[in-house]
Write a protein that holds these residues in place. Sequence first.
Motif, PDB file in Angstrom:
ATOM      1  N   VAL A  10      30.535  35.283  39.603  1.00  0.00           N
ATOM      2  CA  VAL A  10      31.052  36.172  40.646  1.00  0.00           C
ATOM      3  C   VAL A  10      31.197  37.562  40.035  1.00  0.00           C
ATOM      4  O   VAL A  10      31.970  37.747  39.081  1.00  0.00           O
ATOM      5  CB  VAL A  10      32.411  35.693  41.186  1.00  0.00           C
ATOM      6  N   ALA A  13      36.055  41.502  40.861  1.00  0.00           N
ATOM      7  CA  ALA A  13      37.307  40.745  40.767  1.00  0.00           C
ATOM      8  C   ALA A  13      38.373  41.377  41.654  1.00  0.00           C
ATOM      9  O   ALA A  13      39.493  41.624  41.229  1.00  0.00           O
ATOM     10  CB  ALA A  13      37.782  40.679  39.313  1.00  0.00           C
ATOM     11  N   ALA A  17      36.950  38.461  46.013  1.00  0.00           N
ATOM     12  CA  ALA A  17      36.544  37.547  44.943  1.00  0.00           C
ATOM     13  C   ALA A  17      37.655  36.545  44.654  1.00  0.00           C
ATOM     14  O   ALA A  17      37.406  35.352  44.437  1.00  0.00           O
ATOM     15  CB  ALA A  17      36.196  38.337  43.682  1.00  0.00           C
ATOM     16  N   VAL A  37      34.161  34.854  36.619  1.00  0.00           N
ATOM     17  CA  VAL A  37      34.386  36.056  37.418  1.00  0.00           C
ATOM     18  C   VAL A  37      34.407  37.268  36.491  1.00  0.00           C
ATOM     19  O   VAL A  37      35.129  37.272  35.483  1.00  0.00           O
ATOM     20  CB  VAL A  37      35.712  35.954  38.199  1.00  0.00           C
ATOM     21  N   ALA A 109      30.461  40.541  44.770  1.00  0.00           N
ATOM     22  CA  ALA A 109      31.701  40.937  45.457  1.00  0.00           C
ATOM     23  C   ALA A 109      32.187  42.239  44.839  1.00  0.00           C
ATOM     24  O   ALA A 109      33.350  42.389  44.473  1.00  0.00           O
ATOM     25  CB  ALA A 109      32.753  39.844  45.324  1.00  0.00           C
ATOM     26  N   ALA A 308      34.240  34.915  52.197  1.00  0.00           N
ATOM     27  CA  ALA A 308      34.533  34.088  51.022  1.00  0.00           C
ATOM     28  C   ALA A 308      34.623  32.616  51.405  1.00  0.00           C
ATOM     29  O   ALA A 308      34.114  31.738  50.687  1.00  0.00           O
ATOM     30  CB  ALA A 308      35.840  34.553  50.372  1.00  0.00           C
TER      31      ALA A 308
END
Length: 861
Positions: A10, A13, A17, A37, A109, A308
């Motif tokens: 991902v 953050a 996310a 992440v 993201a 999400a």
Amino acid sequence: MMNQKKKLAVVGAGMVAHRLVEAMVERGADEAWDIEVFGDETRPPYDRVALTSFFSDRDPEDLLLGDGELWKRPGVRLYRGSIVSHIDREAKQIHARNTTFDYDRLVLATGSYATVPPVEGSDLPGCFVYRTVDDVAELRAWVLEREAVLGRKVKGAVVGGGLLGLEAAGALTALGADTTVIEFADWLMPLQVDQAGGGALRRIIEQLGVTVRTSTATSKLRAGRDGKVTRMQFADGDKIPADVVVFATGVRPRDELAREAGLELGERGGVIADEGCMTSDDSIFAIGEVAHIAGRVWGLVGPGYSMAEVVADRLLGGDATFEGADLSTKLKLLGVDVASFGDAFAATNGSLEVVYADPTAGVYKKLVMSDDAQTLLGGMLVGDASAYTNLRPMVGRALGSDPTAWLLPEGMEPPSGSSLPDDANVCSCNNVTAGTIRGAVTDHQCTDIGAVKACTKAGTSCGSCVSLVKKLMETQMAEEGLEVSTALCEHFSVTRAQLFDIVRVSEISTFSELIDKHGTGRGCDICRPVVASILASLGKGHVLDGENATLQDTNDHVMANLQKDGTYSVVPRIPGGEVTPAGLIAIGQVAADFGLYTKITGGQRIDLFGARIEQLPEIWKRLVDAGFESGHAYGKSLRTVKSCVGQSWCRYGVQDSTTLAIDLELRYRGLRSPHKLKLAVSGCARECAEARGKDVGIIATDKGWNLYVGGNGGFTPRHAQLFAEDLTTEELVQAIDRFLMYYIRTADRLQRTAPWLESIEGGIEAVRAVVFEDSLGIVADLDAAMAAHVDTYEDEWAATLADEKKLLRFASFVNAPETPDPDLVYVEERGQRRPADDEERAVLIAGASIPVRDKDEVVTV
């Protein structure tokens, strides 16, 4: 042999996310996926929506989202300060920190970045954007440093009058800057409200001291001799001074990584994705502000959360789709409520607009209805957004009543949200419907608001829907035949009003006797202060007498207002705001002798901050000797009776408002109640004392006094409602006596007069009948109770000074009662001292020097 876990990367953050990882973990996906992440900020995901609260001395840690244990779970890893520089789609790898990470699926993201218009000088020192915690921290440091160097208030300018611009203006204003907002459009917040709404918003904001310039283009910024921004020039040739400039003109998707990787992008930016949030690469998803879905970029957190959830479902083999989202917004900007929802601009063919506007009150409300005036299509609310919670779920549905009923003031309550259909969206942040909340009661036996929030997540984000969630829960409980508890707490099964009557009728005078006869256990931090207030209301002794002292809250415990550093403030009572020069000198001398910070309060008093606990009796004695008593700036009691100067001096005054305010404050001082009480008296209809924002407000007329009740500020401001007109002074005082006593006897714990009036069966009309028509046959009792209060009033502080036992509690340490607390440290600011912050304390307690404003400017303590 166990299947090898897949790898999910991902990039980003932020809030969206964080929701994705939360959704994955909730579904047990961390058993099948290793989740990594990558965030370029050094902090874990935080609430970007609440950035402005950072200026009210909140710790950045308070903004962190969710449970920090999320990032400690096996299979979940957060890389902070980790910038992803490249995506290798063919190898399914990302590059960050000079390290390569493999992925099976990748989620972009990356959010958005703040744009800066091409204005000459926009890169000068003193120019900022408003997007991250670091941005606002740097902005705050700059404003404080310039204020110290310049020796005056900083001149601040905000380019952009939208959501971010007004938040930035609020931040600068909170820092003490003289602030100007510059908007290119013809009115503020042009994307959320129409021209009339923007005009109402402008009037309110200008009343708060912020200058607003609309239809204005910034052409260039100029620097001073020190190279820092000092002046702003506009396209029309006009100029203003500017020591700090904040650009809040919009955001753009952070799609650089996607562009470099060759993903398909929208014409104006953003990574194009389908209804499953999948990009042109079937291994890569895009969510949040970087995603371009259904022909647009979605710029709110609610749609990002929905995306999400869709991706979490898809990664686990589901087929969830993003079908658009609720773009409704409700915000408090510079303390002003603004909300818009649905088709707020009446773009639907044949739509009708129902408008209510009150320029003097700073309120503008509009509902957009279908052509038959039956179905709600949208609306906007400025200045009073209290109807938003109930209106937003009704978009697309028949209101079921005259639309004007939702807009009218004077406490005319719209239809209850508890009648919402099951599929009405109650919590847009978490996409929770009314049916889900009802199901939490029916299927999961959730019977308190905490359990419902835990089960459904409704009300766990912005919190604006909590009151509606509670209504739905209680209504469903009643329909299920479940008991809706009205108990004060686990120790008393009755309400506060019932407990009041028990104490009054039985003449019980101690908490121990009351809980022995009518309760269980030893009490708690809910019932003990309530009983203390009831006993005080009924004149059962000094608040610090014997057992009474152990019942009090922190402030009542020492009869002073606790401050953030552990010291107290003392507020001499100044009835009606009237004080002699000798009185001012006496207060000033006390402040000087004890080194207290002084400030004029909103209630026309002088607040003295920084008194140590062992100093309180000596300060009180000095004030008592000068003819003052220490007023209640704490606790659930009368605070002040505010007044304008009235007929005595003002050429517009029609009655003597100052004398009346003084008489009322002396009459009701020390009156304990379920919540704080504020009164005000205005000498004419110009309303300089702001009486309609108080629990009891009085406005003079040529024939006498108009009485208003049930107003308050706070989290949900309310205008007071007209209770009676053209009363004589005697009639007025009698009506206030009865209104206050009836409220004190029947209101719930911590219930202010405004919600109390709404909760009474029959509302304000029923209370009016009690006060003026004796509909319950109790006015003689109410009159006697107020007379007893007036006759038995004593100055609590003077009484404490005369009692050696009571004075024993005012000591810094048991074994050294007069020794100052060594942890109290201060920094001088604007000629007065203030408590040092954590960074300053760390150095000051060590006895060294500290840079307070600038690295080159050192204040030695």
